[in-house]
Motif scaffolding. Sequence first.
Motif, short mmCIF file in Angstrom:
data_model
loop_
_atom_site.label_atom_id
_atom_site.label_comp_id
_atom_site.label_asym_id
_atom_site.label_seq_id
_atom_site.Cartn_x
_atom_site.Cartn_y
_atom_site.Cartn_z
N TRP A 196 -13.39 -4.66 3.21
CA TRP A 196 -14.03 -3.35 3.35
C TRP A 196 -14.84 -3.25 4.63
O TRP A 196 -14.97 -2.15 5.19
N ALA A 205 -9.08 4.81 5.93
CA ALA A 205 -9.88 4.06 4.95
C ALA A 205 -11.36 4.09 5.32
O ALA A 205 -12.23 4.20 4.44
N VAL A 222 -9.18 10.05 -6.36
CA VAL A 222 -8.30 9.58 -5.30
C VAL A 222 -7.69 10.77 -4.55
O VAL A 222 -7.59 10.75 -3.31
N ALA A 237 -3.87 5.82 -1.23
CA ALA A 237 -4.18 4.76 -2.19
C ALA A 237 -3.61 3.43 -1.73
O ALA A 237 -4.27 2.38 -1.83
N ARG A 238 -2.38 3.46 -1.23
CA ARG A 238 -1.76 2.22 -0.75
C ARG A 238 -2.52 1.66 0.46
O ARG A 238 -2.79 0.45 0.51
N THR A 241 -6.11 0.34 -0.52
CA THR A 241 -6.04 -0.91 -1.29
C THR A 241 -5.63 -2.09 -0.41
O THR A 241 -6.18 -3.19 -0.54
N GLU A 246 -9.05 -3.64 -2.78
CA GLU A 246 -9.15 -3.11 -4.14
C GLU A 246 -8.94 -1.60 -4.09
O GLU A 246 -9.14 -0.98 -3.04
N PRO A 247 -8.52 -0.99 -5.20
CA PRO A 247 -8.26 0.45 -5.22
C PRO A 247 -9.53 1.26 -4.97
O PRO A 247 -10.64 0.77 -5.19
N PRO A 248 -9.38 2.52 -4.53
CA PRO A 248 -10.55 3.35 -4.20
C PRO A 248 -11.55 3.48 -5.34
O PRO A 248 -12.76 3.35 -5.13
N THR A 250 -12.04 1.54 -7.94
CA THR A 250 -12.68 0.25 -8.22
C THR A 250 -13.80 -0.01 -7.21
O THR A 250 -14.89 -0.47 -7.55
N TYR A 251 -13.50 0.29 -5.95
CA TYR A 251 -14.52 0.11 -4.91
C TYR A 251 -15.71 1.03 -5.17
O TYR A 251 -16.86 0.63 -5.04
#
Length: 310
Positions: A196, A205, A222, A237-238, A241, A246-248, A250-251
């Motif tokens: 990140w 991102a 998302v 999303a791809r 991640t 990690e997925p948006p 989750t972050y």
Amino acid sequence: MDAVSELLADVWGRGAVFRPTVLRPPWALRMSTGAPLMLATMLRGHAWVLADGRDPVRIAEGDVAVVRGDVPYAVADAPSSALSSDPTWTVTAADFCPGGTGPTRSCGRRDDDGPDDSPVLLSGAFEGRGGLSGRLPQALPGLLVVPAAGSEIPSTDAMAEEVTRNRPGQKLVLERLLDLILVSALRGWFDDAPGWCRALDDPWAGSALRLMHDSPARPWTVAELAAKTGMSRAAFARRFTALVGEPPMTYLTGCRIALAVELLRDTDLTVDAIARRVGYSGAFALSVAFKRVRGSRPSDHRRPPHRSGR
């Protein structure tokens, strides 16, 4: 602004200078300030850093130790001195002055007729103003030691001269030196930093990361983040991640929990008020998220009442 600059833009030093005029072993300084980040560097001589049960690490002249605030540590002439139940000095928040350097301390066993080449330690505490800089300490290892050799850390000779003389503007100069030392020390670490951190340099991102940190309580989805960054939902999303690790969503949850921990530690707000500030409907919803993410309760992260050091 590049990622390193952005992460450190809101991190500022409040310093303390420890200048033993003459110091004979054994000596030890236990650091207990509650600040998110601490830094120690030897301007003259060497010392040992013991952090939270880790193996002792020797720092030579010019080496820099960066320690997370949640990791208790000590700086000493030898590991055995740091493990003593009677430290030479316990450094608490009271020894640090916001916005400048704290008082110069003479510590240890003094011998006024001794040599004038005693060890000189420059130590500083760093605060963050939330946002991206607030998550920086979580990304760092508990103890990071940056060797002087091959680094871009400022010359110890110039710093030692500034520390050991009383001159106009000294507080401001030392505060800026602490900031410069921290930036120089973390530049090399950034090459191996979590995804990140490096993702901040990505136009898509990075934009999403800034949006989440600027408005963590907003009910982000998302789809909305993808639209804000100008990408399709699936592509965003791809990419997020892959770069962040990690997925948006989750972050975002991790970001909210980290902010809640900071508020629990540094404010007297109720758990319910903190929950709403970080994007949850109330105390129960925040407690559920804490249990799932950290395996703990929000109340476990309240800072205990301050007790003065020796």
